[in-house]
Design an enzyme around this catalytic site. Structure first.
Site, short mmCIF file in Angstrom:
data_model
loop_
_atom_site.label_atom_id
_atom_site.label_comp_id
_atom_site.label_asym_id
_atom_site.label_seq_id
_atom_site.Cartn_x
_atom_site.Cartn_y
_atom_site.Cartn_z
CG HIS A 172 -1.36 3.57 4.66
ND1 HIS A 172 -2.18 2.92 5.54
CD2 HIS A 172 -0.78 2.64 3.88
CE1 HIS A 172 -2.09 1.61 5.31
NE2 HIS A 172 -1.25 1.42 4.31
CB SER B 154 -0.95 0.01 1.20
OG SER B 154 -0.21 -0.10 2.41
CG ASP C 44 -3.66 4.60 8.14
OD1 ASP C 44 -2.70 5.39 8.32
OD2 ASP C 44 -3.79 3.95 7.07
N GLY D 96 -1.91 -4.35 0.84
CA GLY D 96 -2.02 -5.60 1.58
C GLY D 96 -1.04 -6.67 1.14
#
Length: 178
Positions: free
Chosen positions: A157, A4, A154, A41
């Site tokens: 990221h 990602s 999060d 992922g």
């Protein structure tokens, strides 16, 4: 080939570091195409499966390997991560590609032994194979800019601003390979 962090989770495609790198290469006069093979992922085992197909299809001169973070977050054994990274490195070297390995890090809650082994794996492999390394990418991004808006909510990221910093860090290590 990546996860990602390369795919640009949470930002638009043109804000992810591979797109920013493509823009820089064009601006600098390089006739090089960047193929973003990042899948959110993905793990090192997925990379082992995907890399030979990508190498056959595109025959790259340089391969950037940005995988391992999801393995670490899942607590995958260090031996398994190492084996998979070795396989990708050897596969790319076997196709005469230069390699830039992106070193990952983990949050401290995984324990000192696992976290240290994980983080040391990337420089150890880079040294052993004589390949280029960007060590601890996210930590460097945060340390070099001192900005609070570089990571999404999060906590993992990068934001669009964070990807600008990541591209600069990767560029510095990639440029000697061009």
């Amino acid at each position: 080939i990546g996860d990602s962090l390369s795919a640009g989770l949470g930002v638009t495609y043109n804000q992810a570091w591979p797109s920013l790198l493509q823009n820089r290469l064009k601006k600098e006069g390089y006739l090089i195409q960047v193929l973003n093979a990042g899948i959110s992922g993905d793990t090192t085992s997925g990379g082992v499966q995907r890399l030979p197909v990508l190498l056959d299809k595109y025959t790259p001169e340089i391969v950037v390997i940005e995988l391992g973070g999801n393995d670490g977050l899942r607590g995958t054994s260090i031996n398994s991560i190492e084996s998979n990274l070795r396989s990708m490195i050897e596969t790319a070297l076997g196709r005469d590609a230069k390699i830039l390995l992106i070193g990952m890090q983990l949050p401290p809650n995984y324990g000192n032994a696992y976290t240290s082994s994980f983080q040391n794996l990337f420089p150890e492999l880079a040294s052993e194979y004589g390949i280029s390394l960007v060590e601890r990418l996210i930590q460097r991004m945060m340390n070099e800019t001192w900005q609070q808006n570089l990571i999404q909510a999060d906590g993992i990221h990068p934001t669009a601003e964070g990807y600008i910093q990541i591209e600069k860090i990767i560029w510095d290590s990639l440029q000697p390979l061009l």
